[in-house]
Design an enzyme around this catalytic site. Structure first.
Site, short mmCIF file in Angstrom:
data_model
loop_
_atom_site.label_atom_id
_atom_site.label_comp_id
_atom_site.label_asym_id
_atom_site.label_seq_id
_atom_site.Cartn_x
_atom_site.Cartn_y
_atom_site.Cartn_z
N GLU A 207 0.89 -1.18 0.00
CA GLU A 207 0.00 0.00 0.00
C GLU A 207 0.91 1.21 0.00
OE1 GLU A 207 -3.32 0.06 -0.08
OE2 GLU A 207 -3.70 -2.08 0.10
N CYS A 241 -2.34 9.50 2.52
CA CYS A 241 -1.86 8.91 1.27
C CYS A 241 -2.79 9.19 0.10
CB CYS A 241 -1.65 7.41 1.43
SG CYS A 241 -3.13 6.57 2.01
P1 NAD Z 1 8.05 4.86 4.98
O1 NAD Z 1 8.11 4.06 3.75
O2 NAD Z 1 9.18 5.78 5.29
O3 NAD Z 1 7.90 3.91 6.26
C1 NAD Z 1 6.95 2.87 6.34
C2 NAD Z 1 7.48 1.75 7.19
O4 NAD Z 1 8.67 1.23 6.63
C3 NAD Z 1 7.82 2.15 8.63
O5 NAD Z 1 7.31 1.16 9.50
C4 NAD Z 1 9.34 2.17 8.65
O6 NAD Z 1 9.87 1.77 9.89
C5 NAD Z 1 9.72 1.18 7.58
N1 NAD Z 1 10.99 1.55 6.90
C6 NAD Z 1 11.41 2.80 6.62
N2 NAD Z 1 12.59 2.76 5.97
C7 NAD Z 1 12.91 1.44 5.83
C8 NAD Z 1 14.01 0.73 5.24
N3 NAD Z 1 15.02 1.37 4.65
N4 NAD Z 1 13.99 -0.61 5.29
C9 NAD Z 1 12.97 -1.27 5.88
N5 NAD Z 1 11.92 -0.65 6.45
C10 NAD Z 1 11.89 0.67 6.44
O7 NAD Z 1 6.66 5.65 4.89
P2 NAD Z 1 6.02 6.67 5.91
O8 NAD Z 1 6.83 7.91 5.97
O9 NAD Z 1 5.70 6.00 7.20
O10 NAD Z 1 4.64 6.98 5.19
C11 NAD Z 1 4.55 7.87 4.14
C12 NAD Z 1 4.35 7.18 2.81
O11 NAD Z 1 3.44 6.12 2.95
C13 NAD Z 1 3.74 8.08 1.77
O12 NAD Z 1 4.33 7.83 0.53
C14 NAD Z 1 2.28 7.69 1.75
O13 NAD Z 1 1.61 7.96 0.55
C15 NAD Z 1 2.40 6.23 1.99
N6 NAD Z 1 1.16 5.72 2.56
C16 NAD Z 1 0.40 4.88 1.83
C17 NAD Z 1 -0.81 4.44 2.34
C18 NAD Z 1 -1.70 3.52 1.58
O14 NAD Z 1 -2.64 3.02 2.18
N7 NAD Z 1 -1.48 3.28 0.31
C19 NAD Z 1 -1.21 4.86 3.60
C20 NAD Z 1 -0.39 5.72 4.31
C21 NAD Z 1 0.81 6.14 3.79
#
Ligand code: NAD
Length: 453
Positions: A207, A241
Protein backbone atom coordinates in the site's frame (compact mmCIF):
# COMPACT_ATOMS: atom_id res chain seq x y z
CA UNK A 1 13.10 -12.02 15.42
CA UNK A 2 13.89 -15.58 14.49
CA UNK A 3 12.36 -16.89 17.70
CA UNK A 4 9.22 -14.74 17.38
CA UNK A 5 8.55 -16.09 13.89
CA UNK A 6 9.41 -19.68 14.90
CA UNK A 7 7.01 -19.48 17.87
CA UNK A 8 4.22 -18.11 15.72
CA UNK A 9 4.82 -20.81 13.13
CA UNK A 10 4.65 -23.48 15.79
CA UNK A 11 1.38 -22.03 17.02
CA UNK A 12 -0.02 -21.71 13.51
CA UNK A 13 0.84 -25.37 12.91
CA UNK A 14 -1.45 -26.38 15.79
CA UNK A 15 -4.30 -25.23 13.44
CA UNK A 16 -5.92 -23.32 16.32
CA UNK A 17 -6.27 -20.14 14.26
CA UNK A 18 -8.25 -21.96 11.57
CA UNK A 19 -11.17 -22.40 13.90
CA UNK A 20 -13.89 -19.81 13.14
CA UNK A 21 -14.78 -19.43 16.81
CA UNK A 22 -11.16 -18.71 17.66
CA UNK A 23 -11.05 -15.99 15.01
CA UNK A 24 -14.36 -14.47 16.10
CA UNK A 25 -13.24 -14.48 19.72
CA UNK A 26 -9.97 -12.74 18.89
CA UNK A 27 -11.72 -10.10 16.79
CA UNK A 28 -14.19 -9.41 19.58
CA UNK A 29 -11.33 -9.19 22.05
CA UNK A 30 -9.47 -6.73 19.83
CA UNK A 31 -12.61 -4.62 19.57
CA UNK A 32 -13.04 -4.66 23.37
CA UNK A 33 -9.38 -3.83 24.03
CA UNK A 34 -9.45 -0.84 21.67
CA UNK A 35 -12.74 0.45 23.03
CA UNK A 36 -11.65 0.04 26.65
CA UNK A 37 -8.44 1.97 25.95
CA UNK A 38 -9.71 4.69 23.65
CA UNK A 39 -8.55 7.51 25.91
CA UNK A 40 -5.01 6.10 26.06
CA UNK A 41 -5.03 5.81 22.26
CA UNK A 42 -6.16 9.44 21.94
CA UNK A 43 -3.51 10.62 24.39
CA UNK A 44 -0.73 8.79 22.54
CA UNK A 45 -1.60 10.16 19.11
CA UNK A 46 -1.97 13.67 20.48
CA UNK A 47 1.54 13.42 21.87
CA UNK A 48 2.86 12.20 18.53
CA UNK A 49 1.45 14.93 16.27
CA UNK A 50 -1.40 16.65 18.05
CA UNK A 51 -4.11 14.73 16.29
CA UNK A 52 -7.43 15.40 17.98
CA UNK A 53 -9.68 12.70 19.40
CA UNK A 54 -12.40 13.75 16.94
CA UNK A 55 -10.18 13.09 13.92
CA UNK A 56 -8.63 10.01 15.50
CA UNK A 57 -12.07 8.52 15.96
CA UNK A 58 -13.49 9.49 12.57
CA UNK A 59 -10.45 8.76 10.42
CA UNK A 60 -8.94 5.84 12.32
CA UNK A 61 -10.79 4.01 15.08
CA UNK A 62 -14.23 4.14 13.46
CA UNK A 63 -12.78 2.50 10.33
CA UNK A 64 -11.07 -0.20 12.39
CA UNK A 65 -14.27 -0.87 14.36
CA UNK A 66 -16.18 -1.08 11.12
CA UNK A 67 -13.66 -3.55 9.67
CA UNK A 68 -13.93 -5.70 12.81
CA UNK A 69 -17.73 -5.63 12.70
CA UNK A 70 -17.76 -6.44 9.00
CA UNK A 71 -15.33 -9.33 9.47
CA UNK A 72 -17.26 -10.78 12.42
CA UNK A 73 -20.52 -10.56 10.53
CA UNK A 74 -19.29 -12.13 7.30
CA UNK A 75 -16.39 -14.30 8.38
CA UNK A 76 -18.21 -17.59 8.09
CA UNK A 77 -19.51 -16.84 4.63
CA UNK A 78 -16.15 -15.47 3.38
CA UNK A 79 -14.34 -18.49 4.82
CA UNK A 80 -16.70 -21.24 3.78
CA UNK A 81 -15.76 -23.90 1.27
CA UNK A 82 -17.30 -22.94 -2.08
CA UNK A 83 -18.61 -25.51 -4.52
CA UNK A 84 -18.01 -24.85 -8.22
CA UNK A 85 -19.09 -26.82 -11.28
CA UNK A 86 -17.07 -29.77 -12.59
CA UNK A 87 -16.09 -30.05 -16.25
CA UNK A 88 -17.38 -32.98 -18.26
CA UNK A 89 -13.94 -34.57 -18.58
CA UNK A 90 -13.69 -35.02 -14.82
CA UNK A 91 -17.26 -36.10 -14.18
CA UNK A 92 -18.45 -37.65 -12.02
CA UNK A 93 -16.73 -35.56 -9.33
CA UNK A 94 -17.14 -32.60 -7.02
CA UNK A 95 -15.08 -29.44 -7.33
CA UNK A 96 -14.65 -26.97 -4.54
CA UNK A 97 -12.41 -24.19 -3.24
CA UNK A 98 -11.12 -24.20 0.33
CA UNK A 99 -10.07 -20.78 1.69
CA UNK A 100 -7.05 -21.33 3.93
CA UNK A 101 -4.96 -18.88 5.93
CA UNK A 102 -1.51 -18.13 4.55
CA UNK A 103 0.27 -18.61 7.90
CA UNK A 104 2.62 -16.27 9.70
CA UNK A 105 2.18 -12.72 8.40
CA UNK A 106 4.12 -9.50 8.79
CA UNK A 107 2.23 -6.20 8.85
CA UNK A 108 4.38 -3.08 8.55
CA UNK A 109 2.48 0.14 9.26
CA UNK A 110 2.92 3.81 8.43
CA UNK A 111 2.72 6.70 10.89
CA UNK A 112 0.18 9.03 9.29
CA UNK A 113 -2.91 7.08 10.39
CA UNK A 114 -1.02 4.81 12.76
CA UNK A 115 -4.01 2.95 14.25
CA UNK A 116 -5.98 2.47 11.09
CA UNK A 117 -3.04 1.55 8.86
CA UNK A 118 -1.54 -0.86 11.37
CA UNK A 119 -4.61 -2.47 12.89
CA UNK A 120 -6.96 -2.75 9.89
CA UNK A 121 -4.64 -5.19 8.05
CA UNK A 122 -4.28 -7.13 11.31
CA UNK A 123 -8.08 -7.44 11.50
CA UNK A 124 -8.11 -8.90 7.99
CA UNK A 125 -5.25 -11.27 8.83
CA UNK A 126 -7.01 -12.52 11.99
CA UNK A 127 -10.29 -12.95 10.14
CA UNK A 128 -8.49 -15.08 7.55
CA UNK A 129 -6.95 -17.24 10.31
CA UNK A 130 -3.32 -16.12 10.40
CA UNK A 131 -0.85 -15.16 13.09
CA UNK A 132 0.69 -11.70 12.81
CA UNK A 133 3.92 -9.93 13.63
CA UNK A 134 3.14 -6.22 13.68
CA UNK A 135 5.70 -3.48 13.04
CA UNK A 136 4.22 -0.01 13.61
CA UNK A 137 6.05 3.06 12.37
CA UNK A 138 8.74 4.38 14.69
CA UNK A 139 7.95 7.94 13.61
CA UNK A 140 4.75 7.91 15.66
CA UNK A 141 6.56 6.51 18.69
CA UNK A 142 3.80 6.94 21.27
CA UNK A 143 1.15 5.21 19.17
CA UNK A 144 3.64 2.44 18.44
CA UNK A 145 4.24 2.02 22.18
CA UNK A 146 0.55 1.92 23.11
CA UNK A 147 -0.20 -0.64 20.42
CA UNK A 148 2.71 -2.77 21.63
CA UNK A 149 1.49 -2.51 25.21
CA UNK A 150 -2.15 -3.35 24.49
CA UNK A 151 -1.33 -6.25 22.21
CA UNK A 152 1.23 -7.78 24.58
CA UNK A 153 -1.11 -7.42 27.57
CA UNK A 154 -4.07 -8.98 25.86
CA UNK A 155 -2.86 -11.43 23.23
CA UNK A 156 -0.57 -14.43 23.17
CA UNK A 157 2.69 -13.40 21.44
CA UNK A 158 2.54 -16.65 19.49
CA UNK A 159 -0.58 -15.26 17.85
CA UNK A 160 -0.06 -11.46 17.74
CA UNK A 161 3.21 -9.76 18.52
CA UNK A 162 4.25 -6.14 18.09
CA UNK A 163 7.89 -5.50 17.26
CA UNK A 164 8.76 -1.86 17.74
CA UNK A 165 11.62 -0.12 16.00
CA UNK A 166 12.86 1.53 12.86
CA UNK A 167 14.92 0.61 9.84
CA UNK A 168 17.24 -1.80 11.70
CA UNK A 169 14.37 -3.79 13.24
CA UNK A 170 12.37 -3.82 10.01
CA UNK A 171 15.42 -4.98 8.09
CA UNK A 172 15.93 -7.79 10.59
CA UNK A 173 12.27 -8.77 10.33
CA UNK A 174 12.43 -8.78 6.55
CA UNK A 175 15.19 -11.40 6.72
CA UNK A 176 12.71 -13.86 8.27
CA UNK A 177 10.55 -16.13 6.23
CA UNK A 178 6.93 -15.00 6.37
CA UNK A 179 3.94 -16.39 4.50
CA UNK A 180 2.68 -12.89 3.69
CA UNK A 181 4.00 -9.38 4.02
CA UNK A 182 1.60 -6.47 4.13
CA UNK A 183 3.38 -3.13 3.85
CA UNK A 184 2.05 0.41 4.03
CA UNK A 185 4.49 3.21 3.30
CA UNK A 186 6.45 4.93 0.61
CA UNK A 187 7.10 3.59 -2.88
CA UNK A 188 10.82 3.74 -2.15
CA UNK A 189 10.64 1.48 0.93
CA UNK A 190 8.03 -0.64 -0.86
CA UNK A 191 10.76 -1.65 -3.30
CA UNK A 192 13.02 -2.73 -0.42
CA UNK A 193 10.20 -4.81 1.06
CA UNK A 194 9.38 -6.38 -2.30
CA UNK A 195 13.03 -7.35 -2.87
CA UNK A 196 13.30 -8.90 0.60
CA UNK A 197 10.05 -10.82 0.06
CA UNK A 198 11.25 -12.10 -3.32
CA UNK A 199 14.09 -14.00 -1.63
CA UNK A 200 11.52 -16.29 -0.02
CA UNK A 201 8.87 -15.91 -2.73
CA UNK A 202 6.64 -14.42 -0.05
CA UNK A 203 3.47 -12.83 -1.43
CA UNK A 204 3.15 -9.13 -0.68
CA UNK A 205 0.52 -6.46 -0.54
CA UNK A 206 2.06 -3.04 -0.97
CA UNK A 207 0.00 0.00 0.00
CA UNK A 208 2.15 2.83 -1.30
CA UNK A 209 1.80 6.49 -2.18
CA UNK A 210 2.16 8.88 -5.09
CA UNK A 211 0.79 12.12 -6.44
CA UNK A 212 -3.00 11.93 -6.63
CA UNK A 213 -4.59 14.49 -8.97
CA UNK A 214 -7.98 16.14 -8.63
CA UNK A 215 -9.62 17.29 -11.85
CA UNK A 216 -12.15 20.11 -11.73
CA UNK A 217 -14.01 20.58 -14.96
CA UNK A 218 -15.90 23.67 -16.10
CA UNK A 219 -19.21 21.98 -15.56
CA UNK A 220 -19.02 21.22 -11.83
CA UNK A 221 -20.72 22.34 -8.69
CA UNK A 222 -17.83 24.59 -7.71
CA UNK A 223 -19.07 25.45 -4.24
CA UNK A 224 -19.46 21.82 -3.22
CA UNK A 225 -16.22 20.91 -5.00
CA UNK A 226 -14.28 23.42 -2.95
CA UNK A 227 -15.90 22.38 0.33
CA UNK A 228 -15.14 18.69 -0.15
CA UNK A 229 -11.69 19.19 -1.62
CA UNK A 230 -10.43 21.55 1.05
CA UNK A 231 -11.57 19.21 3.79
CA UNK A 232 -9.93 16.22 2.09
CA UNK A 233 -6.65 17.99 1.42
CA UNK A 234 -6.09 19.53 4.84
CA UNK A 235 -7.35 16.60 6.88
CA UNK A 236 -4.37 15.42 8.95
CA UNK A 237 -2.49 18.48 7.61
CA UNK A 238 -2.31 16.86 4.19
CA UNK A 239 -0.48 13.81 5.56
CA UNK A 240 -2.90 11.41 3.92
CA UNK A 241 -1.86 8.91 1.27
CA UNK A 242 -5.07 9.51 -0.69
CA UNK A 243 -5.15 13.28 -0.19
CA UNK A 244 -5.58 15.23 -3.43
CA UNK A 245 -1.94 16.08 -4.11
CA UNK A 246 -2.57 18.73 -6.77
CA UNK A 247 -5.44 20.34 -8.66
CA UNK A 248 -6.05 20.47 -12.38
CA UNK A 249 -8.83 22.98 -12.87
CA UNK A 250 -10.32 24.28 -16.10
CA UNK A 251 -8.79 27.63 -17.01
CA UNK A 252 -12.15 29.41 -17.11
CA UNK A 253 -12.87 28.73 -13.45
CA UNK A 254 -9.37 28.55 -11.94
CA UNK A 255 -9.45 32.07 -10.45
CA UNK A 256 -12.88 31.50 -8.98
CA UNK A 257 -11.68 28.20 -7.54
CA UNK A 258 -8.73 29.89 -5.82
CA UNK A 259 -10.95 32.59 -4.32
CA UNK A 260 -13.48 30.09 -3.01
CA UNK A 261 -10.74 27.76 -1.72
CA UNK A 262 -9.18 30.61 0.26
CA UNK A 263 -12.57 31.57 1.67
CA UNK A 264 -13.23 27.96 2.63
CA UNK A 265 -9.93 27.66 4.49
CA UNK A 266 -10.68 30.85 6.37
CA UNK A 267 -14.17 29.63 7.15
CA UNK A 268 -12.90 26.30 8.42
CA UNK A 269 -10.39 28.25 10.50
CA UNK A 270 -7.50 25.95 9.88
CA UNK A 271 -4.89 27.92 11.72
CA UNK A 272 -2.04 27.65 14.14
CA UNK A 273 -4.50 28.16 16.94
CA UNK A 274 -6.95 25.50 15.87
CA UNK A 275 -6.66 22.43 18.06
CA UNK A 276 -7.97 20.25 15.27
CA UNK A 277 -5.10 21.07 12.94
CA UNK A 278 -2.36 18.48 13.35
CA UNK A 279 1.39 18.92 13.38
CA UNK A 280 3.82 17.76 10.72
CA UNK A 281 5.17 14.48 12.02
CA UNK A 282 8.83 15.50 12.47
CA UNK A 283 11.47 18.15 11.78
CA UNK A 284 12.78 16.33 8.72
CA UNK A 285 9.37 16.56 7.05
CA UNK A 286 8.99 20.25 7.99
CA UNK A 287 12.34 20.89 6.29
CA UNK A 288 11.33 18.84 3.25
CA UNK A 289 8.06 20.77 2.88
CA UNK A 290 9.82 24.09 3.39
CA UNK A 291 12.12 23.29 0.49
CA UNK A 292 9.32 22.55 -1.97
CA UNK A 293 7.17 25.52 -0.95
CA UNK A 294 8.06 28.30 -3.38
CA UNK A 295 7.08 31.61 -1.65
CA UNK A 296 6.64 33.28 -5.03
CA UNK A 297 3.82 30.94 -5.90
CA UNK A 298 1.86 31.29 -2.68
CA UNK A 299 -1.72 32.42 -3.30
CA UNK A 300 -2.76 31.95 0.31
CA UNK A 301 -1.04 30.74 3.48
CA UNK A 302 2.59 29.73 3.35
CA UNK A 303 3.57 30.46 6.96
CA UNK A 304 5.75 27.86 8.64
CA UNK A 305 6.27 27.56 12.38
CA UNK A 306 9.34 25.35 12.46
CA UNK A 307 9.50 25.07 16.22
CA UNK A 308 5.93 23.81 16.58
CA UNK A 309 6.02 21.87 13.32
CA UNK A 310 2.99 23.69 11.87
CA UNK A 311 2.50 24.65 8.25
CA UNK A 312 -0.42 26.86 7.35
CA UNK A 313 -2.90 25.43 4.84
CA UNK A 314 -1.35 26.75 1.67
CA UNK A 315 -2.65 27.32 -1.86
CA UNK A 316 -0.10 27.69 -4.64
CA UNK A 317 -0.98 29.18 -8.03
CA UNK A 318 0.80 29.53 -11.38
CA UNK A 319 2.39 26.16 -10.66
CA UNK A 320 4.00 24.13 -13.45
CA UNK A 321 4.88 20.44 -13.63
CA UNK A 322 8.55 21.48 -13.48
CA UNK A 323 8.25 23.06 -10.01
CA UNK A 324 9.83 21.31 -7.02
CA UNK A 325 6.41 20.79 -5.46
CA UNK A 326 5.43 18.65 -8.46
CA UNK A 327 8.48 16.37 -8.29
CA UNK A 328 7.46 14.33 -5.23
CA UNK A 329 4.42 13.35 -3.20
CA UNK A 330 3.69 16.44 -1.07
CA UNK A 331 2.32 14.73 2.04
CA UNK A 332 1.67 18.05 3.74
CA UNK A 333 -0.76 20.99 3.73
CA UNK A 334 0.35 22.50 0.42
CA UNK A 335 -2.04 22.48 -2.51
CA UNK A 336 -0.66 23.37 -5.95
CA UNK A 337 -3.32 24.57 -8.36
CA UNK A 338 -2.73 24.26 -12.09
CA UNK A 339 -5.16 25.13 -14.82
CA UNK A 340 -5.81 23.35 -18.09
CA UNK A 341 -7.42 24.35 -21.35
CA UNK A 342 -7.71 20.95 -23.00
CA UNK A 343 -8.86 18.07 -20.81
CA UNK A 344 -7.23 15.67 -23.24
CA UNK A 345 -3.84 17.33 -22.72
CA UNK A 346 -4.31 17.26 -18.94
CA UNK A 347 -5.20 13.55 -19.04
CA UNK A 348 -2.17 12.84 -21.26
CA UNK A 349 0.08 14.70 -18.84
CA UNK A 350 -1.18 12.69 -15.84
CA UNK A 351 -0.73 9.53 -17.88
CA UNK A 352 2.91 10.40 -18.47
CA UNK A 353 3.50 10.34 -14.68
CA UNK A 354 3.61 7.29 -12.36
CA UNK A 355 0.18 5.73 -11.81
CA UNK A 356 -1.37 7.50 -8.79
CA UNK A 357 -2.95 5.92 -5.72
CA UNK A 358 -6.08 8.03 -6.18
CA UNK A 359 -7.69 10.32 -8.70
CA UNK A 360 -10.65 12.61 -8.15
CA UNK A 361 -13.04 14.03 -10.70
CA UNK A 362 -15.24 17.00 -9.89
CA UNK A 363 -17.71 17.36 -12.71
CA UNK A 364 -21.33 17.14 -13.74
CA UNK A 365 -20.37 16.25 -17.28
CA UNK A 366 -20.54 12.50 -17.81
CA UNK A 367 -18.35 12.61 -20.91
CA UNK A 368 -15.53 14.28 -18.99
CA UNK A 369 -16.04 11.90 -16.10
CA UNK A 370 -15.89 8.83 -18.31
CA UNK A 371 -12.88 10.18 -20.16
CA UNK A 372 -10.89 10.57 -16.96
CA UNK A 373 -12.07 7.32 -15.36
CA UNK A 374 -11.41 5.25 -18.45
CA UNK A 375 -8.16 6.80 -19.65
CA UNK A 376 -6.17 7.16 -16.42
CA UNK A 377 -5.00 4.13 -14.47
CA UNK A 378 -5.05 4.71 -10.69
CA UNK A 379 -5.71 2.78 -7.47
CA UNK A 380 -9.16 4.11 -6.63
CA UNK A 381 -10.96 7.39 -6.22
CA UNK A 382 -14.18 9.31 -6.22
CA UNK A 383 -16.42 11.44 -8.39
CA UNK A 384 -17.40 14.76 -6.83
CA UNK A 385 -15.66 13.82 -3.60
CA UNK A 386 -12.23 12.95 -2.30
CA UNK A 387 -10.81 10.54 0.31
CA UNK A 388 -14.26 9.24 1.34
CA UNK A 389 -14.07 6.14 -0.87
CA UNK A 390 -11.86 4.55 1.80
CA UNK A 391 -14.84 4.41 4.17
CA UNK A 392 -16.78 2.01 1.93
CA UNK A 393 -15.34 -1.40 2.79
CA UNK A 394 -17.10 -2.89 -0.21
CA UNK A 395 -14.60 -1.00 -2.37
CA UNK A 396 -11.23 -2.82 -2.41
CA UNK A 397 -8.60 -0.30 -1.36
CA UNK A 398 -5.14 -0.27 -2.94
CA UNK A 399 -2.83 1.16 -5.58
CA UNK A 400 -1.60 0.07 -8.97
CA UNK A 401 1.98 -0.03 -10.28
CA UNK A 402 4.16 2.40 -8.30
CA UNK A 403 1.25 3.24 -5.97
CA UNK A 404 0.94 -0.36 -4.83
CA UNK A 405 -0.26 -3.87 -5.46
CA UNK A 406 -3.13 -5.80 -3.93
CA UNK A 407 -5.95 -4.36 -1.88
CA UNK A 408 -7.86 -4.74 1.37
CA UNK A 409 -10.78 -3.75 3.65
CA UNK A 410 -13.93 -5.83 3.90
CA UNK A 411 -13.88 -9.07 1.94
CA UNK A 412 -10.89 -7.93 -0.12
CA UNK A 413 -8.91 -7.83 3.15
CA UNK A 414 -9.91 -11.39 3.91
CA UNK A 415 -8.89 -12.45 0.41
CA UNK A 416 -5.57 -10.66 0.76
CA UNK A 417 -4.56 -12.97 3.65
CA UNK A 418 -6.10 -16.14 2.20
CA UNK A 419 -4.99 -18.81 -0.19
CA UNK A 420 -7.79 -20.39 -2.24
CA UNK A 421 -7.07 -24.10 -2.47
CA UNK A 422 -8.78 -25.75 -5.42
CA UNK A 423 -9.87 -29.37 -5.05
CA UNK A 424 -11.18 -31.90 -7.52
CA UNK A 425 -12.80 -34.65 -5.47
CA UNK A 426 -13.47 -37.87 -7.36
CA UNK A 427 -15.25 -41.09 -6.53
CA UNK A 428 -13.57 -44.35 -7.54
CA UNK A 429 -16.44 -46.28 -9.11
CA UNK A 430 -15.86 -45.06 -12.67
CA UNK A 431 -12.75 -44.51 -14.79
CA UNK A 432 -12.80 -44.05 -18.54
CA UNK A 433 -9.80 -45.70 -20.26
CA UNK A 434 -9.25 -42.87 -22.74
CA UNK A 435 -6.16 -41.16 -21.24
CA UNK A 436 -4.27 -44.41 -20.67
CA UNK A 437 -1.88 -46.24 -22.97
CA UNK A 438 -2.01 -47.46 -25.63
CA UNK A 439 -2.90 -44.15 -27.39
CA UNK A 440 -5.11 -44.88 -30.38
CA UNK A 441 -6.83 -42.72 -33.03
CA UNK A 442 -10.16 -43.89 -31.59
CA UNK A 443 -9.25 -42.61 -28.11
CA UNK A 444 -7.94 -39.33 -29.52
CA UNK A 445 -11.21 -38.78 -31.36
CA UNK A 446 -13.21 -39.17 -28.14
CA UNK A 447 -10.81 -37.34 -25.94
CA UNK A 448 -10.79 -34.34 -28.28
CA UNK A 449 -14.59 -34.23 -27.95
CA UNK A 450 -14.43 -34.35 -24.15
CA UNK A 451 -11.73 -31.74 -24.03
CA UNK A 452 -13.77 -29.14 -25.93
CA UNK A 453 -14.39 -26.84 -22.99
P1 NAD B 1 8.05 4.86 4.98
O1 NAD B 1 8.11 4.06 3.75
O2 NAD B 1 9.18 5.78 5.29
O3 NAD B 1 7.90 3.91 6.26
C1 NAD B 1 6.95 2.87 6.34
C2 NAD B 1 7.48 1.75 7.19
O4 NAD B 1 8.67 1.23 6.63
C3 NAD B 1 7.82 2.15 8.63
O5 NAD B 1 7.31 1.16 9.50
C4 NAD B 1 9.34 2.17 8.65
O6 NAD B 1 9.87 1.77 9.89
C5 NAD B 1 9.72 1.18 7.58
N1 NAD B 1 10.99 1.55 6.90
C6 NAD B 1 11.41 2.80 6.62
N2 NAD B 1 12.59 2.76 5.97
C7 NAD B 1 12.91 1.44 5.83
C8 NAD B 1 14.01 0.73 5.24
N3 NAD B 1 15.02 1.37 4.65
N4 NAD B 1 13.99 -0.61 5.29
C9 NAD B 1 12.97 -1.27 5.88
N5 NAD B 1 11.92 -0.65 6.45
C10 NAD B 1 11.89 0.67 6.44
O7 NAD B 1 6.66 5.65 4.89
P2 NAD B 1 6.02 6.67 5.91
O8 NAD B 1 6.83 7.91 5.97
O9 NAD B 1 5.70 6.00 7.20
O10 NAD B 1 4.64 6.98 5.19
C11 NAD B 1 4.55 7.87 4.14
C12 NAD B 1 4.35 7.18 2.81
O11 NAD B 1 3.44 6.12 2.95
C13 NAD B 1 3.74 8.08 1.77
O12 NAD B 1 4.33 7.83 0.53
C14 NAD B 1 2.28 7.69 1.75
O13 NAD B 1 1.61 7.96 0.55
C15 NAD B 1 2.40 6.23 1.99
N6 NAD B 1 1.16 5.72 2.56
C16 NAD B 1 0.40 4.88 1.83
C17 NAD B 1 -0.81 4.44 2.34
C18 NAD B 1 -1.70 3.52 1.58
O14 NAD B 1 -2.64 3.02 2.18
N7 NAD B 1 -1.48 3.28 0.31
C19 NAD B 1 -1.21 4.86 3.60
C20 NAD B 1 -0.39 5.72 4.31
C21 NAD B 1 0.81 6.14 3.79
Amino acid sequence: MNQIVANQRQFFNTHATKNFNFRLKQLKKLDNVLKANEQALYDAIYKDFKKSSFETFTSELALVYHDIKDARRHLKSWGKVKRVGTNFLNSPAKSYIIPEPLGVCLVIGAWNYPYQLTIAPVVAAIAAGNTVVIKPSELSAKTSAIMAKLISQNFDANFLKVVEGGVAETTALLKQKFDKIFFTGSTQVGKIVYQAAAKNLTPVTLELGGKSPAFITKNCNLKMTVKRLIWAKFLNAGQTCIAPDYILVHNDISQKFLELAKAEILKEQFSFKNDNYVQIINDRNVERLKKILDPEKVYFGGKIDVENRYIEPTLLHNVTFEDAVMQEEIFGPILPVMSYVSLEDAVNKVNSLPKPLSCYVFTNNSEDKNDILSKISFGGGAVNDAVMHITNTKLPFGGVGPSGMGNYHGESGFKCFTHYKSILDKPTWLELPLKYYPHTPFKLKWISRFMKF
